[in-house]
Design an enzyme around this catalytic site. Sequence first.
Site, PDB file in Angstrom:
ATOM      1  CG  HIS A 147      47.383 -38.453 -23.059  1.00 25.70           C
ATOM      2  ND1 HIS A 147      47.345 -39.671 -23.674  1.00 25.70           N
ATOM      3  CD2 HIS A 147      46.133 -37.966 -23.125  1.00 25.70           C
ATOM      4  CE1 HIS A 147      46.123 -39.913 -24.096  1.00 25.70           C
ATOM      5  NE2 HIS A 147      45.368 -38.913 -23.782  1.00 25.70           N
ATOM      6  CE  LYS A 191      44.774 -41.484 -20.426  1.00 22.81           C
ATOM      7  NZ  LYS A 191      44.786 -40.069 -20.486  1.00 22.81           N
ATOM      8  CG  ASP A 193      50.981 -47.625   1.002  1.00 20.03           C
ATOM      9  OD1 ASP A 193      50.901 -46.404   1.210  1.00 20.03           O
ATOM     10  OD2 ASP A 193      50.254 -48.470   1.559  1.00 20.03           O
ATOM     11  CG  HIS A 233      40.051 -43.591 -23.860  1.00 27.98           C
ATOM     12  ND1 HIS A 233      40.667 -43.408 -22.648  1.00 27.98           N
ATOM     13  CD2 HIS A 233      40.380 -42.513 -24.591  1.00 27.98           C
ATOM     14  CE1 HIS A 233      41.323 -42.273 -22.640  1.00 27.98           C
ATOM     15  NE2 HIS A 233      41.174 -41.706 -23.812  1.00 27.98           N
TER      16      HIS A 233
HETATM   17  C1  LIG Z   1      42.941 -39.328 -28.970  1.00 27.40           C
HETATM   18  O1  LIG Z   1      42.294 -39.514 -30.191  1.00 27.40           O
HETATM   19  C2  LIG Z   1      40.950 -39.081 -30.236  1.00 27.40           C
HETATM   20  C3  LIG Z   1      40.380 -39.439 -31.565  1.00 27.40           C
HETATM   21  O2  LIG Z   1      41.097 -38.818 -32.600  1.00 27.40           O
HETATM   22  C4  LIG Z   1      40.859 -37.592 -29.997  1.00 27.40           C
HETATM   23  O3  LIG Z   1      39.517 -37.166 -29.963  1.00 27.40           O
HETATM   24  C5  LIG Z   1      41.499 -37.311 -28.673  1.00 27.40           C
HETATM   25  O4  LIG Z   1      41.520 -35.915 -28.485  1.00 27.40           O
HETATM   26  C6  LIG Z   1      42.894 -37.858 -28.640  1.00 27.40           C
HETATM   27  N1  LIG Z   1      43.469 -37.646 -27.363  1.00 27.40           N
HETATM   28  C7  LIG Z   1      44.183 -36.592 -27.123  1.00 27.40           C
HETATM   29  C8  LIG Z   1      44.720 -36.434 -25.777  1.00 27.40           C
HETATM   30  O5  LIG Z   1      44.442 -35.806 -28.001  1.00 27.40           O
END
Ligand SMILES: *[C@@H]1O[C@H](CO)[C@@H](O)[C@H](O)[C@H]1NC(C)=O
Length: 494
Positions: free
Chosen positions: A201, A203, A208, A416
Amino acid sequence: MKPFVAYEQLDPLEKPEEPPAPHQPGQFMQKYSRCVLLAGILVTIVSCLLFLHLFNAWSGSAPPGGRGDARGAGGPCSDPCRIVLVESIPEGMTYGGNGPVNPSTFDTWMSLIGSTEHSLDIAAFYWTMTNEDTHTQEPSAAQGEQIMEELLKLPQSGISVRVAVNIPSSKSPLHDLQALAQSGAAVRAVDMPRLTSGVLHTKLWVADGTHLYIGSANMDWRSLTQVKELGIAVYNCSCLAQDLSKVFEAYWALGLPDASIPVPWPANYSTAFNMETPLELRLNETGAGVYFSSAPPALCAPGRTEDLRALLSVIDGAEEFVHIAVMSYQPTMEFSHPQRFWPVIDNHLRKAVYERKVQVRLLVGCWRHSKAAMFPFLKSLAAVADNKTHYSMEVRLFVVPASAAQAKIPYARVNHNKYMVTEKVAYIGTSNWSGDYFVRTAGSALVVNETGGGAGGTATLRGQLQAVFERDWSSQYSADIGDVERWQRMCSFH
Ligand SMILES: *[C@@H]1O[C@H](CO)[C@@H](O)[C@H](O)[C@H]1NC(C)=O
Ligand SMILES: *[C@@H]1O[C@H](CO)[C@@H](O)[C@H](O)[C@H]1NC(C)=O
Ligand SMILES: *[C@@H]1O[C@H](CO)[C@@H](O)[C@H](O)[C@H]1NC(C)=O
Ligand SMILES: *[C@@H]1O[C@H](CO)[C@@H](O)[C@H](O)[C@H]1NC(C)=O
Ligand SMILES: *[C@@H]1O[C@H](CO)[C@@H](O)[C@H](O)[C@H]1NC(C)=O
Ligand SMILES: *[C@@H]1O[C@H](CO)[C@@H](O)[C@H](O)[C@H]1NC(C)=O
């Protein structure tokens, strides 16, 4: 066939597993192995110490981009590091001129691509950079498409491009990954579901071995124009970039077919920089101690601080306030079967409020895909503060507004962000705040403790992050969890 990849959708995790045993911190590993190497040549302990002294002096003056891959613990970093807070503010959102405006994720990625001369490494959960990937016809995909075009040109100019991605599910679009491979980039899929029952997960970008990006933005066109994101870029900072490279190299090694997680990780993945002994450097002329944490524990090479430990230590260290902005928050292992209660973070927040009278504010993303179970847990946190106790625990929900047309974009229009700021430090991460992310899923965070340059203000990253939090907290887009009618109407998640 589903027309798009589910945004950040986790595959159901079949095998509930105990979190792997934590590794011993081993910040002396590198020094130790240097010594062993040298003992063969110089024989005596005295000469070993002399070498370390010289080595540290040399690595301290290495130019940016130099390959000093094993700076000794505490060795000075003289790189002229420039750190920039970067954000994606979804189209159509305005703060009416209030609060800070930071460089965009798009401009930052373009400038990283433009600065790359030799190598670019990118780790990401999935890739959907074009309208084709999402089966949309959105003008706002143009930025993502432009980034993709620029990336595809790099290998022709002799630049090595490596991409580590979570293993695509049967529904994931593969178009971008295929195009990258055809352009000459090396692409590896990391089978995190098999390795840790989680996903990759993180990012992150490293250019370089000198410049980097880490934050919440996925390799998704929506992360540039339709999802609210926060991250940081650091330029001309090989000491820090090369430490993040070690996190990338671990994913890269796990991307080989049938790879298994080494126990312990070989010494060249280990780090001297962690919670106990942060890397000391200057960020924009301000003295700072910084380190990267990593999750899950099994992916932490010797010396690497586990992400959960880092996060808890930031909460525990706060004496005045803890401000948290996160997409989702649950004191559970939400993807485990059977479900498990996981109150680790929750307990530390309650403890901070109760024992140290710290002001805790939690700003949580709310959208139509939010899980119903999140809300009662958030209300329970907020319930600690009432008119009699005067405990300072507040929870607000942040909603990214959407026009009728924007509301049709799948898995967009959400906050996010994944960061925390206290009166002492800034923590910028890549994980949702529930148990799965810290015990199974690969994530990483940067912890910054600026010690020079005054108490803050916007001259420090911490001060800038605090200003971003305050802008969002007091904006028209946030609603108190107690104001049920208002936030239910805003989130429209039923
Ligand atoms: C992070 O949380 C959101 C909200 O609950 C969810 O939709 C999303 O899938 C989550 N991210 C991951 C990678 O599970
Ligand atoms: C790195 O530093 C050099 C020398 O000061 C400067 O010319 C260059 O623009 C910097 N690179 C970035 C990406 O900021
Ligand atoms: C560590 O060494 C191994 C074996 O030489 C190599 O394959 C790997 O890429 C190295 N990892 C790092 C982080 O340098
Ligand atoms: C707290 O006090 C205010 C004003 O006196 C009142 O409106 C509110 O309902 C009280 N809240 C609780 C939870 O009792
Ligand atoms: C920040 O750095 C200072 C100076 O090294 C140190 O005393 C302090 O404990 C650090 N604070 C945190 C929260 O790491
Ligand atoms: C660092 O300097 C750059 C300009 O070179 C600026 O954009 C950025 O906001 C500064 N970062 C901090 C934390 O002051």
